[in-house]
Design an enzyme around this catalytic site. Structure first.
Site: not given
Ligand code: GLN
Length: 537
Positions: A382, A508, A510
């Site tokens: 992310c 994600h 994970e």
């Molecule tokens: N802050 C970033 C976004 O909103 C990444 C979010 C995250 O790592 N879950 O896109």
């Protein structure tokens, strides 16, 4: 009819109700029952989505896009069954539903009160999963500790629920602590007696006591607890500290928790629990043939719960590779050009973590440059992927101001920018791009070889994305956009060709790693790190 098990906690918080619930569910599942677990959290936030990780640890995202308590992650990792919004309810949501109904005029002029309206709404939510017909047994974990003011409506709802469905259809397991007083050299049962007394004051006689302890509980102490807490002797279950949470189902099996539960619910034992795969996993986990050190670069590293699913995914992937994965936390705020080599040079692989906001961002970017230039295996998640794009933009494409508009709204090179449909959103809670989305992998890429298929689905939680105006420029410069959302062309996975393992995802991975299904991106990342470690030595 569906049977219900309520799990309450006494004496202190952090006794591991989530792990006990997940372990019991695992045993019942292994006997052939269809089981699910839900968690009720007594706080007033509608969900933990707006909570800082320091407050509440990781926010776990379900397939249907609910932002939930991290215990749901344990449920999925143990059971390998997906959870949904219905598996996590907060006081905030209960009150919101009741208040919305009041505004609709649904209470027909009545005074709306905690009893019966809030307790009725709690009971309605307790029944929801059972009424779906998908489960034989629903385990409901009540957050907090018995005696807390905010837990009271839940305890009252359990009392009523049990009375309504009868004691063969609903039981209460109370998790409690048996502290060891070193000076006296003794285990003490009094806190447990008091905690059960408090439950009794609220009209609940627990059926089973699970006693957390650092030392084995003697038969005499078991008898004493049984007598003074008014439970059967075989309903006093010892839960001694375990080396790994994955031992707990087997410890509970030894204590016959599943048998006692089934007999109280008047359910047949069915088959002996089939735990072959689970034991196989434990065998590989406990007998590694190699060891690697992976750096976890993030800004919430002081609180290990902030990255719970990531550290658990490493445990699954490590076992799969018969390799012990030592995760070394590295605070992104402390990484500078001067010290990056000493902080990362000794590692076999580096994961750059998800996150929000500007703090620690430059440390992540410096770390990624070092990893990329030194061919150290890398997994970015992310924000970790977004940082990899920024780093490549600045240092390879020569876009000096490459940044995300999350950190610098006016940057000349917004290589990461807010998603179009996010721009009109003003409310913060539950409005990110959340939950499962499809992704299509390009053949011939590393991603394709890792997954072994082109169509995948993964879970998301973000507002920003790769800015496709820069797509051609990045591809020409050697970054491969290996996974794309087929419906809106968002870049979901990136990789580099001439690097042993440089893979980063907007989603994600994970969140979908379980004991039964370790996530392939983690499994292959650990394998690549192992390879790297062997070559290095
Ligand atoms: N802050 C970033 C976004 O909103 C990444 C979010 C995250 O790592 N879950 O896109």
């Amino acid at each position: 009819m569906t049977k219900y098990i309520f799990v309450t906690g006494g004496v202190t918080s952090s006794l591991g109700k989530g792990i006990i619930s997940a372990s019991l569910a695992k045993l019942l599942q292994a006997r052939g029952y269809r089981v699910t677990i839900q968690k009720f959290d007594p706080y007033i936030n509608i969900d933990p989505g707006t909570l800082n990780p320091y407050e509440h640890g990781e926010c776990y995202v379900t397939e249907d896009g609910a932002e939930t308590d991290l215990d749901l992650g344990h449920y999925e990792r143990f059971l390998n069954v997906a959870t949904t919004q219905a598996n996590n309810i907060t006081t905030g949501r209960i009150y919101q539903n009741v208040i919305n109904r009041e505004r609709e005029g649904a209470y027909l002029g009545k005074t709306v009160q905690v009893v019966p309206h809030i307790t009725d709404e709690i009971k309605r939510n307790m029944r929801l999963l059972g009424e779906s017909g998908d489960y034989d047994i629903v385990i409901t974990e009540l957050g907090g500790t018995v005696g807390d003011i905010e837990s009271l409506p839940y305890i009252e709802a359990v009392r009523q629920f049990k009375w309504e469905v009868g004691s063969n259809n609903a039981i209460v397991i109370h998790l409690t602590l048996i502290p060891f007083l070193a000076a006296a050299g003794e285990l003490k049962t009094k806190p447990t007696q008091h905690s059960v007394k408090m439950l009794l004051e609220y009209g609940i006689q627990p059926d089973i006591l699970v006693c957390r302890t650092e030392h084995h509980i003697s038969q005499d102490i078991r008898k004493k607890i049984a007598l003074f807490c008014n439970v059967n002797l075989n309903a006093v279950i010892e839960s001694v500290d375990a080396k790994t949470i994955y031992d707990v189902p087997l410890l509970m099996l030894k204590e016959q928790l599943d048998r006692t539960v089934l007999s109280k619910l008047k359910l047949p034992l069915k088959s002996d629990p089939d735990l072959e795969n689970w034991k196989d996993f434990l065998g590989r986990l406990k007998n590694p043939t190699a060891e690697i050190k992976i750096g976890l670069v993030g800004k919430y590293v002081e609180l290990p719960d902030a990255y719970k699913s990531i550290t658990e995914a490493f445990i699954h992937a490590g076992a799969q590779n018969e390799c012990k994965v030592r995760v070394e936390s590295i605070h992104s705020e402390g990484v500078t050009e001067e010290n990056v080599k000493s902080k990362l040079g000794h590692l076999d692989g580096v994961l750059v973590a998800p996150g929000f906001g500007n703090r620690g961002i430059e440390g992540k970017i410096i770390a990624i440059q070092f990893i990329r230039e030194n061919n150290i295996p890398f997994l970015g998640i992310c924000l970790g992927m977004q940082c990899a794009v920024i780093e490549y933009g600045r240092n390879v494409l020569g876009l000096k101001h490459a940044h995300s508009t999350e950190m610098d709204e006016r940057t000349d090179d917004a290589v990461i920018s807010m998603m179009e449909d996010q721009k009109k959103i003003t409310l913060k809670g539950g409005t990110m791009r959340l939950g499962a989305y499809n992704c299509e992998l390009k053949k011939g890429t590393k991603a394709y070889s890792i997954y072994g298929k082109t169509k995948i689905s993964e879970r998301h939680r973000h507002r920003y994305e790769f800015n496709n105006q820069y797509l051609a420029q990045y591809e020409t410069a050697g970054m491969v956009m290996s996974g794309i959302n087929p419906d809106n062309n968002l870049v979901e996975l990136i990789e580099l060709k001439n690097h042993p393992y440089f893979v980063a995802s907007q989603f994600h991975p994970e969140l979908k790693s379980t004991v039964a299904n370790p996530h392939p991106l983690f499994v292959k990342f650990v394998a690549a790190s192992l390879e790297y470690a062997k070559k290095k030595n």
